[in-house]
Motif scaffolding. Structure first.
Motif: not given
Length: 231
Positions: A170-183, A198-204, A187-194
């Motif tokens: 919205n022309q900078g009116g709102r901003e979201t953080w991101g950091q998609s994660m697989v935990v 795009g995408w992240v992938q990890a083996k379950l 509690g270990q971060i197996k993959a993330q994209k800050m």
């Protein structure tokens, strides 16, 4: 998730047979994958909508869905200042844990992450994996996103798959953080994209879930009553 303008803009997209739902179903079928898709606005019949996420199977069929239970009525120190989802959205009234070939999958959405009782209810319903589509604000995401995801994963000994919207809207009116994660359940971060698309992938590893739960059986040790959703 639509996060560009005011929440009321979602009313024009609401509908059980919305084009967005059909398009996502077609994508799941085209690429033969299981797709957690959402959120999609669905009419609640009172000039409000449910914020719904769907689970599609690899044939594009709906295996289950979940309507966001906790509504984001808060004040945040960003350009929007005040969010009032309850003006437009109707809260859901069920906990969703769905059988899949890769394990029992629980569904939650965004602000739900701050409510551990929901996640415990999913664990007690058999959840091994929890999917969390989200659009955390930049302010709240920077402060709490990672800590909350890791806490929910550790508490419930589940994988948490957290897909997070990122960027300015919205022309900078709102901003979201991101950091998609697989935990993982430890509690270990197996993959993330800050940032960025795009995408992240990890083996379950379901054997790892079993091992952690056997070695530290916290669900059996918990002496508090099981959570019940208030109607």
């Amino acid at each position: 998730m639509l996060f560009g303008g005011h929440e009321s803009h979602q009313l024009q997209y609401a509908g059980e047979d919305a084009p967005l739902k059909s398009a996502l179903s077609a994508l799941a079928k085209q690429y033969s994958l299981y797709l957690v898709a959402g959120t999609i606005p669905v009419s609640a019949g009172d000039n409000r909508v449910y914020s719904r996420t769907y689970l599609f199977d690899n044939l594009g069929q709906v295996l289950g869905d979940y309507d966001k239970i906790h509504l984001f009525d808060v004040e945040v120190s960003d350009n929007t200042k005040e969010y009032r989802e309850s003006d437009t959205f109707c809260p859901g009234n069920k906990v969703s844990v769905i059988d899949t070939p890769f394990g029992k999958l629980g569904l939650a959405i965004c602000y739900d992450l701050r409510f551990p009782d929901l996640f415990r209810a999913m664990r007690l319903a058999g959840a091994e994996i929890i999917a969390l589509p989200a659009a955390f604000t930049k302010v709240t995401g920077e402060a709490h996103w990672q800590a909350l995801i890791q806490a929910r994963a550790i508490e419930n000994q589940c994988y948490v798959l957290a897909a997070a919207q990122w960027g300015q809207h919205n022309q900078g009116g709102r901003e979201t953080w991101g950091q998609s994660m697989v935990v993982d359940p430890w509690g270990q971060i197996k993959a993330q994209k800050m940032t960025g698309c795009g995408w992240v992938q990890a083996k379950l590893d379901r054997d790892e879930i079993v091992k952690i739960r056997q070695q530290m059986p916290v669900a059996g040790h918990n002496r508090f009553s099981e959570p019940q959703l208030q109607k």
